[in-house]
Design a protein around this motif. Structure first.
Motif, mmCIF file in Angstrom:
data_model
loop_
_atom_site.group_PDB
_atom_site.id
_atom_site.type_symbol
_atom_site.label_atom_id
_atom_site.label_comp_id
_atom_site.label_asym_id
_atom_site.label_seq_id
_atom_site.Cartn_x
_atom_site.Cartn_y
_atom_site.Cartn_z
ATOM 1 N N VAL A 168 6.283 -6.363 -0.366
ATOM 2 C CA VAL A 168 4.893 -5.143 -0.410
ATOM 3 C C VAL A 168 5.506 -4.336 0.946
ATOM 4 O O VAL A 168 5.381 -3.436 0.778
ATOM 5 C CB VAL A 168 3.887 -5.839 0.348
ATOM 6 C CG1 VAL A 168 3.239 -5.351 1.239
ATOM 7 C CG2 VAL A 168 3.323 -6.961 -0.959
ATOM 8 N N GLN A 169 6.276 -5.212 2.477
ATOM 9 C CA GLN A 169 6.786 -4.179 3.026
ATOM 10 C C GLN A 169 8.078 -3.145 2.316
ATOM 11 O O GLN A 169 7.769 -1.665 2.909
ATOM 12 C CB GLN A 169 7.654 -5.331 3.846
ATOM 13 C CG GLN A 169 8.544 -4.158 5.116
ATOM 14 C CD GLN A 169 9.129 -5.600 6.435
ATOM 15 O OE1 GLN A 169 9.742 -6.424 5.659
ATOM 16 N NE2 GLN A 169 9.150 -5.214 7.251
ATOM 17 N N ARG A 211 5.824 -0.192 1.178
ATOM 18 C CA ARG A 211 4.962 0.484 1.989
ATOM 19 C C ARG A 211 5.725 1.230 2.946
ATOM 20 O O ARG A 211 5.557 2.907 3.007
ATOM 21 C CB ARG A 211 4.456 -0.101 2.790
ATOM 22 C CG ARG A 211 3.446 -0.801 2.882
ATOM 23 C CD ARG A 211 2.797 -1.415 3.700
ATOM 24 N NE ARG A 211 1.680 -2.717 3.389
ATOM 25 C CZ ARG A 211 0.538 -2.590 3.165
ATOM 26 N NH1 ARG A 211 0.033 -1.723 2.517
ATOM 27 N NH2 ARG A 211 -0.289 -3.681 2.497
ATOM 28 N N TYR A 212 7.136 0.951 2.618
ATOM 29 C CA TYR A 212 8.572 1.989 3.511
ATOM 30 C C TYR A 212 8.528 3.177 2.284
ATOM 31 O O TYR A 212 8.459 4.127 2.852
ATOM 32 C CB TYR A 212 9.308 0.980 3.777
ATOM 33 C CG TYR A 212 10.889 2.554 4.114
ATOM 34 C CD1 TYR A 212 11.217 3.406 5.265
ATOM 35 C CD2 TYR A 212 12.198 2.541 3.090
ATOM 36 C CE1 TYR A 212 12.035 3.761 5.132
ATOM 37 C CE2 TYR A 212 12.310 3.252 3.478
ATOM 38 C CZ TYR A 212 13.142 3.718 4.009
ATOM 39 O OH TYR A 212 13.989 4.590 4.880
ATOM 40 N N ALA A 232 6.433 3.966 0.080
ATOM 41 C CA ALA A 232 5.173 4.803 -0.094
ATOM 42 C C ALA A 232 5.509 5.969 1.116
ATOM 43 O O ALA A 232 5.309 7.200 1.231
ATOM 44 C CB ALA A 232 3.724 4.130 -0.141
ATOM 45 N N ALA A 233 5.646 5.473 2.143
ATOM 46 C CA ALA A 233 5.355 6.198 3.676
ATOM 47 C C ALA A 233 6.548 7.393 3.159
ATOM 48 O O ALA A 233 6.079 8.378 4.116
ATOM 49 C CB ALA A 233 5.513 5.556 5.154
ATOM 50 N N THR A 236 0.303 6.897 -0.516
ATOM 51 C CA THR A 236 -0.049 5.711 -0.614
ATOM 52 C C THR A 236 0.829 4.801 -1.088
ATOM 53 O O THR A 236 1.541 4.531 -1.856
ATOM 54 C CB THR A 236 -1.524 6.167 -0.909
ATOM 55 O OG1 THR A 236 -1.598 5.793 -2.515
ATOM 56 C CG2 THR A 236 -2.793 6.856 -0.411
ATOM 57 N N PHE A 237 0.846 3.381 -0.543
ATOM 58 C CA PHE A 237 0.902 2.066 -1.124
ATOM 59 C C PHE A 237 0.339 1.813 -2.686
ATOM 60 O O PHE A 237 1.330 1.743 -3.569
ATOM 61 C CB PHE A 237 0.899 0.509 -0.085
ATOM 62 C CG PHE A 237 0.450 -0.556 -1.290
ATOM 63 C CD1 PHE A 237 2.167 -1.068 -0.210
ATOM 64 C CD2 PHE A 237 -0.307 -1.112 -1.548
ATOM 65 C CE1 PHE A 237 2.584 -3.099 -0.954
ATOM 66 C CE2 PHE A 237 0.018 -2.506 -2.257
ATOM 67 C CZ PHE A 237 1.250 -2.993 -1.758
ATOM 68 N N TRP A 275 3.037 1.597 -5.502
ATOM 69 C CA TRP A 275 3.073 0.377 -6.754
ATOM 70 C C TRP A 275 2.513 0.996 -7.989
ATOM 71 O O TRP A 275 3.769 0.543 -8.800
ATOM 72 C CB TRP A 275 1.536 -0.313 -6.169
ATOM 73 C CG TRP A 275 1.626 -1.834 -6.303
ATOM 74 C CD1 TRP A 275 1.298 -2.145 -7.708
ATOM 75 C CD2 TRP A 275 2.382 -2.751 -6.295
ATOM 76 N NE1 TRP A 275 0.965 -3.392 -8.036
ATOM 77 C CE2 TRP A 275 2.046 -3.974 -6.759
ATOM 78 C CE3 TRP A 275 3.224 -3.352 -5.448
ATOM 79 C CZ2 TRP A 275 2.502 -5.376 -7.104
ATOM 80 C CZ3 TRP A 275 3.596 -4.529 -4.814
ATOM 81 C CH2 TRP A 275 3.253 -5.685 -5.693
#
Length: 103
Positions: free
Chosen positions: A53-54, A57-58, A60-61, A66-67, A71
């Motif tokens: 997940v981390q 998130r990286y 995506a950012a 968005t996450f 995904w």
């Protein structure tokens, strides 16, 4: 009538040592090797979930999405590495720089 597509994941050979470990572990737990391998894989994925997940998130950012969008890109097979040009453009974003010129 066409045969149903087998959508089970395929893994490469584990090698003699790991195949033997899996066989013994399956017998001890009263399961088939396939069931034990599935159980072990699920346990490992649960263990790694926060890291996965981390990382999503990286990514995506880094792309400004968005996450959930990242995904879905990964699930659908639409993920691709950023090009050099895209990376250069990201250097101008405030969230990815600290005000210093990095090359």
């Amino acid at each position: 009538m066409p045969a149903a597509k087998d959508e089970r994941p395929r893994i490469s050979s584990l090698g003699e040592w790991y195949e033997d470990l899996l066989k013994v572990d399956a017998i001890i737990n009263g399961r088939s090797e396939a069931l034990q391998a599935s159980s072990l894989l699920c346990a490992k994925l649960q263990e790694r979930e926060p890291k996965i997940v981390q990382r999503v998130r990286y990514l995506a950012a880094k792309r400004g999405i968005t996450f959930e969008e990242m995904w879905l890109q990964l699930l659908k097979g639409n993920y691709r590495k950023l090009t050099e040009l895209e990376l250069k453009e990201l250097q101008d974003l405030q969230s990815f720089t600290d005000g210093n010129d990095r090359k």
